[in-house]
Write a protein that holds these residues in place. Structure first.
Motif, PDB file in Angstrom:
ATOM      1  N   THR A 121      42.736  39.020  25.412  1.00 26.79           N
ATOM      2  CA  THR A 121      41.409  39.243  24.868  1.00 26.79           C
ATOM      3  C   THR A 121      40.738  40.386  25.611  1.00 26.79           C
ATOM      4  N   VAL A 122      39.605  40.867  25.041  1.00 26.82           N
ATOM      5  CA  VAL A 122      38.834  41.912  25.706  1.00 26.82           C
ATOM      6  C   VAL A 122      38.380  41.436  27.076  1.00 26.82           C
ATOM      7  N   GLU A 123      37.969  40.150  27.159  1.00 30.96           N
ATOM      8  CA  GLU A 123      37.499  39.614  28.445  1.00 30.96           C
ATOM      9  C   GLU A 123      38.617  39.609  29.483  1.00 30.96           C
ATOM     10  N   ASP A 124      39.833  39.217  29.055  1.00 33.73           N
ATOM     11  CA  ASP A 124      40.967  39.207  29.987  1.00 33.73           C
ATOM     12  C   ASP A 124      41.278  40.622  30.470  1.00 33.73           C
ATOM     13  N   LEU A 125      41.254  41.576  29.545  1.00 34.92           N
ATOM     14  CA  LEU A 125      41.556  42.961  29.904  1.00 34.92           C
ATOM     15  C   LEU A 125      40.512  43.506  30.875  1.00 34.92           C
ATOM     16  N   LEU A 126      39.259  43.196  30.629  1.00 33.39           N
ATOM     17  CA  LEU A 126      38.201  43.693  31.499  1.00 33.39           C
ATOM     18  C   LEU A 126      38.304  43.086  32.890  1.00 33.39           C
ATOM     19  N   ARG A 127      38.668  41.816  32.962  1.00 28.13           N
ATOM     20  CA  ARG A 127      38.832  41.189  34.274  1.00 28.13           C
ATOM     21  C   ARG A 127      39.981  41.851  35.035  1.00 28.13           C
ATOM     22  N   GLN A 128      41.015  42.241  34.331  1.00 26.85           N
ATOM     23  CA  GLN A 128      42.151  42.903  34.972  1.00 26.85           C
ATOM     24  C   GLN A 128      41.793  44.314  35.428  1.00 26.85           C
ATOM     25  N   LEU A 129      41.033  45.024  34.607  1.00 25.50           N
ATOM     26  CA  LEU A 129      40.738  46.424  34.893  1.00 25.50           C
ATOM     27  C   LEU A 129      39.569  46.609  35.855  1.00 25.50           C
ATOM     28  N   GLY A 130      38.631  45.668  35.868  1.00 26.36           N
ATOM     29  CA  GLY A 130      37.446  45.822  36.691  1.00 26.36           C
ATOM     30  C   GLY A 130      37.738  46.152  38.152  1.00 26.36           C
TER      31      GLY A 130
ATOM     32  N   LEU B 293      36.271  37.352  39.812  1.00 26.02           N
ATOM     33  CA  LEU B 293      35.542  36.120  39.533  1.00 26.02           C
ATOM     34  C   LEU B 293      34.046  36.353  39.693  1.00 26.02           C
ATOM     35  N   THR B 294      33.268  35.567  38.991  1.00 24.52           N
ATOM     36  CA  THR B 294      31.824  35.657  39.158  1.00 24.52           C
ATOM     37  C   THR B 294      31.426  34.964  40.461  1.00 24.52           C
TER      38      THR B 294
ATOM     39  N   LEU C 211      37.873  37.482  46.242  1.00 18.62           N
ATOM     40  CA  LEU C 211      37.825  36.815  44.940  1.00 18.62           C
ATOM     41  C   LEU C 211      36.815  37.477  44.012  1.00 18.62           C
ATOM     42  N   ARG C 212      35.711  37.936  44.580  1.00 19.27           N
ATOM     43  CA  ARG C 212      34.663  38.557  43.756  1.00 19.27           C
ATOM     44  C   ARG C 212      35.079  39.944  43.297  1.00 19.27           C
TER      45      ARG C 212
ATOM     46  N   MET D 172      26.611  31.593  48.338  1.00 21.27           N
ATOM     47  CA  MET D 172      27.762  32.483  48.182  1.00 21.27           C
ATOM     48  C   MET D 172      27.301  33.913  47.921  1.00 21.27           C
ATOM     49  N   ALA D 173      26.224  34.095  47.163  1.00 20.44           N
ATOM     50  CA  ALA D 173      25.709  35.439  46.896  1.00 20.44           C
ATOM     51  C   ALA D 173      25.283  36.120  48.195  1.00 20.44           C
TER      52      ALA D 173
END
Length: 382
Positions: free
Chosen positions: A3-12, A124-125, A118-119, A140-141
């Motif tokens: 999905t677009v979300e999966d791709l963005l998480r990989q590329l970010g 991850l958020t 992780l961030r 955590m922030a």
């Protein structure tokens, strides 16, 4: 299907790595990448760019330039060297490795390095990281913000960049957290380790990945249906993931062939011997002891010496194990549990029960405490 979300998480994380390597400070670079990701979520469903990573790099870099120019105008400073770099091979370079080194900066505590990794690298958020570690999102922030400030103040010199061992230790810390909240941290650590192995030919990175996969292969058998801990000797080995274990053994062989033995390779070799045995009794215990000797020579760790003593007890009998245990300092975590196990094997059940009870009181998890309590109760009920 990705999905677009999966791709963005990989590329970010890769895009963040590009901006940091170009000279952007970590915090503002991450803000720029987040803006680019938001724009991608809005625009990509209408038409995916031919090179998604290059698109994100371009948008994020421009957002960062806008931020810097705004700051420059406000502070009346000239920043003539911030023109956009010409396109070239840097757009295809994967900067995950550099980003990992940055997140595992020597000035950061292990917990801060884990959170930032992780961030920034895991994508991850902050909420997901907080839930995984059972702390409030605001806590955590703050931890992540402090880590970013430390990196900005300290920088990363060449010597720090060469310390791959620090990165490996941080990833292993992530792996050992297992599962928390909606995030499977063990699986996340394996994913990051796979990326790391693709970025370096260091056999220790491959050894760490093999070790993670071997432990992960036994995951389904570690706990009973009621949540109680199942020891390695009592696990249902038919539930082990043999394909995952086979992949790990292949990786381990490749790492050992480099003839640059490290602690993760030695640990993986021990785990592979357990994975290869049809039962605990059929484990090649003398070879396990041999690998513990190698690991002890590499680390000098009293925890390794403790595990070696248990293995000696299996290979040469409980009395030999007890003699080996005498070399392990008092106060080492789980020493009393190991002592109780070896005493039980030698027939000294009364003292074993007392030590199991003492070990239960000092257990680091509820599952371990309950298991040791049941071990003590077995003898007392008799």
């Amino acid at each position: 299907m990705t999905t677009v979300e999966d791709l963005l998480r990989q590329l970010g994380p890769r895009v963040l790595g590009v901006l940091v390597r170009r000279g952007a400070d970590f915090a503002s670079a991450e803000d720029a990448v987040q803006e680019a990701l938001i724009e991608a979520v809005t625009r990509w469903p209408e038409g995916m760019p031919s090179d998604p990573q290059a698109w994100l790099v371009t948008v994020a870099w421009r957002r960062w330039l806008d931020h810097v120019r705004s700051e420059s105008a406000r502070h009346r400073r000239e920043r003539a060297d911030l023109e956009e770099p010409p396109p070239g091979p840097t757009e295809q370079a994967d900067d995950t490795l550099h980003l990992l080194f940055l997140c595992c900066h020597p000035a950061l505590s292990p917990s801060s390095a884990v959170a930032l990794t992780l961030r920034a690298v895991g994508g991850l958020t902050t909420r997901q990281v907080a839930e995984a570690y059972l702390v409030p999102e605001s806590t955590m922030a703050q931890r992540i913000s402090r880590a970013k400030r430390t990196i900005a103040e300290q920088g990363l010199d060449a010597e720090g960049e060469r310390d791959l061992g620090r990165v490996l230790r941080v990833l292993y810390l992530v792996f050992n957290e297992g599962y928390g909240g909606e995030v499977d941290l063990a699986a996340e650590a394996i994913r990051l380790a796979r990326e790391l192995v693709g970025q370096t030919d260091d056999p220790e990175a491959t050894g760490l990945l093999a070790l993670m996969l071997l432990h992960h292969a036994r995951r389904a058998s570690r706990f009973a249906a009621d949540g109680s801990l199942v020891t390695l000797a009592d696990q249902d080995r038919s539930r082990w993931d043999t394909a995952l274990a086979a992949e790990a053994v292949d990786l381990l062989h490749a790492a050992l062939a480099a003839d640059r033995l490290g602690e993760f390779q030695a640990q993986a070799a021990i785990a592979a011997l357990h994975a290869d045995a049809p039962s605990a009794q059929e484990t090649d215990w003398p070879q396990v002891v041999g690998w513990y000797d190698e690991l002890l020579a590499l680390t000098g760790s009293p925890v390794v010496a403790l595990n070696r003593a248990v293995a000696v007890g299996e290979a040469d009998g409980p009395q030999a194990g007890l003699r080996a245990l005498e070399e392990v300092p008092e106060g080492i975590p789980r020493r009393e549990a190991a002592h109780a196990f070896l005493l039980e094997r030698s027939g000294e059940t009364t003292q074993a029960a007392e030590l199991y009870a003492r070990a239960a009181a000092r257990a680091s998890s509820t599952a371990e405490r309950d298991h040791l309590t049941r071990q003590a109760a077995r003898f007392r009920s008799r």
